[in-house]
Motif scaffolding. Structure first.
Motif, PDB file in Angstrom:
ATOM      1  N   LEU A   1      -1.529   7.496  -2.535  1.00 28.45           N
ATOM      2  CA  LEU A   1      -0.479   7.062  -1.613  1.00 28.45           C
ATOM      3  C   LEU A   1       0.374   6.008  -2.293  1.00 28.45           C
ATOM      4  CD1 LEU A   1      -2.137   6.524   1.901  1.00 28.45           C
ATOM      5  CD2 LEU A   1      -0.334   8.143   1.316  1.00 28.45           C
TER       6      LEU A   1
ATOM      7  N   GLU B   1       4.908   4.850   1.666  1.00 25.58           N
ATOM      8  CA  GLU B   1       4.719   6.217   2.143  1.00 25.58           C
ATOM      9  C   GLU B   1       4.177   6.212   3.574  1.00 25.58           C
ATOM     10  OE1 GLU B   1       2.704  10.186   0.063  1.00 25.58           O
ATOM     11  OE2 GLU B   1       2.558   8.204  -0.854  1.00 25.58           O
ATOM     12  N   GLN B   2       4.733   7.086   4.427  1.00 21.75           N
ATOM     13  CA  GLN B   2       4.199   7.257   5.775  1.00 21.75           C
ATOM     14  C   GLN B   2       3.628   8.666   5.891  1.00 21.75           C
ATOM     15  OE1 GLN B   2       2.468   6.544   8.532  1.00 21.75           O
ATOM     16  NE2 GLN B   2       3.904   4.815   8.633  1.00 21.75           N
ATOM     17  N   LEU B   3       2.619   8.820   6.762  1.00 15.77           N
ATOM     18  CA  LEU B   3       1.928  10.096   6.930  1.00 15.77           C
ATOM     19  C   LEU B   3       2.089  10.598   8.358  1.00 15.77           C
ATOM     20  CD1 LEU B   3      -1.408   9.232   5.085  1.00 15.77           C
ATOM     21  CD2 LEU B   3       0.643  10.292   4.121  1.00 15.77           C
TER      22      LEU B   3
ATOM     23  N   HIS C   1       2.942   7.995  13.562  1.00 14.33           N
ATOM     24  CA  HIS C   1       2.591   7.476  12.236  1.00 14.33           C
ATOM     25  C   HIS C   1       1.076   7.459  12.102  1.00 14.33           C
ATOM     26  CE1 HIS C   1       6.630   5.112  11.697  1.00 14.33           C
ATOM     27  NE2 HIS C   1       6.785   6.414  11.756  1.00 14.33           N
ATOM     28  N   GLN C   2       0.561   8.073  11.039  1.00 11.60           N
ATOM     29  CA  GLN C   2      -0.890   8.185  10.883  1.00 11.60           C
ATOM     30  C   GLN C   2      -1.449   7.361   9.725  1.00 11.60           C
ATOM     31  OE1 GLN C   2      -2.445   9.586  13.327  1.00 11.60           O
ATOM     32  NE2 GLN C   2      -0.486  10.231  14.216  1.00 11.60           N
ATOM     33  N   ARG C   3      -0.590   6.702   8.977  1.00 12.96           N
ATOM     34  CA  ARG C   3      -1.123   5.886   7.882  1.00 12.96           C
ATOM     35  C   ARG C   3      -1.954   4.739   8.444  1.00 12.96           C
ATOM     36  NH1 ARG C   3       1.563   4.231   2.154  1.00 12.96           N
ATOM     37  NH2 ARG C   3      -0.291   3.172   1.338  1.00 12.96           N
TER      38      ARG C   3
ATOM     39  N   TYR D   1      -1.692  17.270   6.640  1.00 13.75           N
ATOM     40  CA  TYR D   1      -0.790  16.140   6.820  1.00 13.75           C
ATOM     41  C   TYR D   1       0.409  16.308   5.913  1.00 13.75           C
ATOM     42  CZ  TYR D   1      -2.663  13.873   2.514  1.00 13.75           C
ATOM     43  OH  TYR D   1      -3.025  13.566   1.224  1.00 13.75           O
TER      44      TYR D   1
ATOM     45  N   SER E   1       3.706  14.084   4.135  1.00 16.45           N
ATOM     46  CA  SER E   1       4.109  12.737   3.724  1.00 16.45           C
ATOM     47  C   SER E   1       5.618  12.573   3.793  1.00 16.45           C
ATOM     48  CB  SER E   1       3.632  12.481   2.288  1.00 16.45           C
ATOM     49  OG  SER E   1       4.288  11.368   1.729  1.00 16.45           O
TER      50      SER E   1
ATOM     51  N   ALA F   1      -7.000   7.631   6.265  1.00 18.35           N
ATOM     52  CA  ALA F   1      -5.599   7.847   5.884  1.00 18.35           C
ATOM     53  C   ALA F   1      -4.956   6.563   5.375  1.00 18.35           C
ATOM     54  CB  ALA F   1      -4.820   8.401   7.074  1.00 18.35           C
TER      55      ALA F   1
ATOM     56  N   VAL G   1      -5.488   8.495   0.422  1.00 21.24           N
ATOM     57  CA  VAL G   1      -6.043   9.225   1.556  1.00 21.24           C
ATOM     58  C   VAL G   1      -7.375   9.801   1.096  1.00 21.24           C
ATOM     59  CG1 VAL G   1      -5.789  11.228   3.076  1.00 21.24           C
ATOM     60  CG2 VAL G   1      -3.798   9.847   2.518  1.00 21.24           C
TER      61      VAL G   1
END
Length: 713
Positions: A87, A91-93, A104-106, A132, A134, A152, A184
């Protein structure tokens, strides 16, 4: 001495159950790579679904592998597979299943575990899809039918290339209990797995590749995009007829009616046979409804009662545990499929039933089979739980495909590989705001979700909920318990009718957008992070310095979970009960009001006060929205309707209008048509429209064409 040390090291590694592995990568399609670590199990998500790549995947551009393969690791420890992906700092997941409260899952820790949604975004949900995407423009999919633990960007390794700085909590106010992580990590409880990487270059491209890899998106029948009413559980045939007649008499559209458990002679567990007291002549009843142009959709959960005529025949092919005392068929065994779905075929589909609502194939733990359950195929209770909804959908679809009739239904559980299945997820949860978040998240993982309407405390809430189902995959009232009708709240009945008819008027647009989902992999309903012109590169120092001074830059870096894109051109920004105004974040480019064509803004945050009657909807510059007259039923095969083409904004544009017969699978044989709509400027700079003639007259659905330029020129 040297060899003794090596031998001792290997002995200790084996003793501790550690086996170092390398991931073997191979290209499988343009911009798609498969990695293998350890010994993958013979049963996985792709095998359960039977998904095969759609032809459109081959037409996508070749791309480079999105990061260094040396930065990815795979190891097998104690019979479990550990995966690690890098990552970057900013960066956002997105993705990791059908989440209801977060986009947002990060930083999240999840276990992707099939379950009835329990109000927490912890991975236990109706669609725990291990995929997922990115913000950097790539996607990752783990092909394992297991409960997968996800970290994550939440765990910090000692060998991290970019470790967080150590801080003193006593003196440093920036200290955090959740330090930055540059990876991740996923734990698969199996001695190996397949993992797939999807390149972009944009996040939307990565999602498109993932959808096409899994067969493409859903292409529903036209009638599936009309209006749906699910009736009370114990309705009789006469009650259903009266319900349909009341819609017609009051001028509300209706395309299919859902019958709840009372259609069966026994339910929870079920017999899958008509209750002859409520439905004395099922064949005549179904025919009469079809003559009214109303399709029927039947509720089931696949647990077999001892009262079922096929109970003894199917028992040898069922699991060790029951659900509500009903036998659980092992749908991976051909004989079990033949018996169970053979009953549905002869008793319902052969007399004209058009679809199913597959309930309770997700959880809760206290009624579903436990993980210690066994099945005659040898699958574990865990593997069966992760895929049972997929198996039920897949085999039900064949009932209709064999008749060359499309279906569109509801389901409570889905997973990877089921992207092309004509089913929409629903549940028993009823938070309106969270319903919209789920709709946004569905677009990242290749499933459909409906923010259904059931009942409301006030007329205002009823109207606000109704506004959102009109801009969703299924426009449905689920009145199995409440008995509500579109006109149940007289104060807003006129507005609800107008919305229902708007849904019908927009059918050419919805149908074309679902065709793009099917052929191109572009999700119809999707989050703002997938919209070009919305992303901001926060690694740019000038952007960082101006975040506090520029509300727009600040808005697009935050989690947005209450507005979404609907098709190519529409931005939908719902209001909820009690709200009179809201902020809308418009991506870069000029945007216009859907209803009036008035200019709304360009790359900015606007505050709108639309009144109760309107849900804010905006169209991007050059937007083209094809519409038809407000019919009470979707056009049937061969029926032609007039076409109004609405044009928004000031710049030239194009639109791909899709057409086929709307009911059969003949499109799979090439019996479909794409017509390009063009908006160009004449010598005086005035916009004018043109449309390609139909290439295949046998699927031509539109007759007279008119043009409406919504924005003053």
């Amino acid at each position: 001495m040297y060899y003794r040390i090596i031998y001792l090291f290997l002995f200790v590694a084996i003793w501790n159950g550690i086996a170092a592995q390398s991931i073997t990568w191979s290209p499988v399609a343009p911009g798609v790579w498969k990695g293998v670590v350890g010994k993958p199990e013979t049963y996985d998500l792709l095998k359960a679904s039977g998904a095969t790549p759609a032809p459109g995947l081959k037409t996508m551009s070749e791309q480079a592998f999105p990061f260094s393969k040396d930065d990815i690791s795979g190891t097998v420890t104690d019979g479990k597979t550990n995966l690690r992906f890098p990552l970057e700092k900013d960066e956002q997941l997105f993705g990791f299943g059908l989440n209801f409260q977060t986009v947002h899952q990060r930083g999240k820790i999840l276990q992707l575990h099939m379950d009835h949604y329990g109000g927490k975004d912890n991975g236990r949900t109706h669609a725990p899809v291990p995929f997922y995407v990115s913000s950097k423009g790539y996607g990752v999919f783990v092909n394992a039918a297991r409960y997968i633990n996800v970290y994550a960007g939440s765990g910090v390794r000692k060998d991290s290339k970019h470790p967080p700085l150590e801080k003193d909590r006593n003196t440093d106010k920036s200290w955090s209990s959740r330090p930055y992580s540059d990876a991740v990590e996923l734990l698969v409880p199996a001695p190996g797995t397949e993992v797939y990487v999807f390149a972009g270059p944009t996040p939307l491209d990565a999602v498109r590749r993932y959808n096409l890899f899994n067969g493409g998106g859903v292409l529903p029948p036209r009638w599936g995009l009309g209006f749906t009413q699910r009736v009370r559980s114990l309705f009789t045939a006469d009650d259903v007829k009266q319900e349909a007649d009341s819609f017609s008499a009051k001028g509300y559209p209706l395309d299919f009616i859902g019958l709840e458990p009372g259609w069966q002679s026994r339910a929870y567990p079920g017999t899958f046979e008509w209750d002859k007291r409520r439905y004395p002549d099922p064949a005549a009843f179904v025919k009469e409804m079809l003559d009214k142009r109303i399709r029927l959709n039947l509720w089931i959960n696949p647990y077999v009662s001892k009262s079922a005529s096929f109970y003894k025949a199917i028992t040898p092919y069922t699991g060790s545990h029951t659900v509500w005392t009903g036998e659980v068929p092992d749908f991976t065994i051909p004989k079990a499929r033949d018996i169970f779905f053979g009953q549905l075929k002869k008793d319902q589909v052969d007399i004209g039933v058009s679809g199913y609502k597959i309930d309770e194939v997700d959880g809760y733990d206290h009624y579903l089979w436990p993980d210690v359950a066994t099945f005659p195929s040898g699958l574990s209770g865990e593997q069966m739980r992760q895929t049972y909804g997929v198996l039920a959908m897949k085999n039900s679809i064949d009932l209709f495909k064999n008749r060359n009739e499309r279906t569109y239904g509801l389901v409570r559980a889905s997973n990877a590989g089921a992207n092309s299945y004509p089913y929409v997820i629903y549940n028993d949860y009823y938070n309106h705001e969270d319903f919209i978040t789920a709709l946004i998240n569905s677009g990242y993982i290749g499933v459909l979700w409906t923010p259904e309407v059931r009942a409301s405390k006030t007329a205002e809430e009823w109207l606000r909920r109704f506004q959102t189902v009109i801009f969703s995959p299924m426009a449905m009232i689920n009145a199995w318990s409440s008995g509500t009708k579109p006109w149940s709240y007289p104060e807003v009945a006129a507005q609800v009718k107008e919305l229902s008819l708007l849904r019908m008027r927009m059918m050419p647009y919805w149908y074309s957008e679902f065709a793009k989902y099917h052929f191109d992999g572009t999700p119809v309903f999707r989050g703002m992070s997938l919209e070009p012109g919305y992303q901001v590169n926060t690694t740019n120092s000038s952007v960082k310095n101006n975040l506090e001074d520029n509300p727009y830059l600040e808005a697009v870096t935050r989690e947005v979970k209450d507005q979404y894109m609907a098709g190519e051109y529409l931005l939908v920004a719902p209001l909820f009960a009690g709200q009179t105004s809201r902020k809308v974040v418009l991506p870069k480019g000029r945007w216009y009001d859907f209803y009036t064509g008035a200019y709304a803004g360009d790359g900015e945050v606007i505050t709108v006060t639309p009144g109760l009657d309107k849900i804010p909807v905006y169209v991007k510059d050059g937007g083209i929205i094809p519409m038809m007259p407000p019919l009470l039923h979707a056009p049937k095969a061969g029926e032609k309707v007039d076409l109004e083409i609405r044009v928004y904004g000031e710049k030239p544009g194009t639109y791909r209008l899709y057409d086929d017969d709307g009911e059969t699978f003949n499109y799979e044989k090439g019996n479909y048509d794409w017509r390009t709509v063009r908006i160009e400027k004449d010598a005086k700079g005035k916009l004018k429209g043109s449309i390609e003639p139909s290439h295949k007259k046998e699927v031509q659905s539109y007759s007279k064409i008119t043009w409406t330029f919504m924005t003053e020129q």
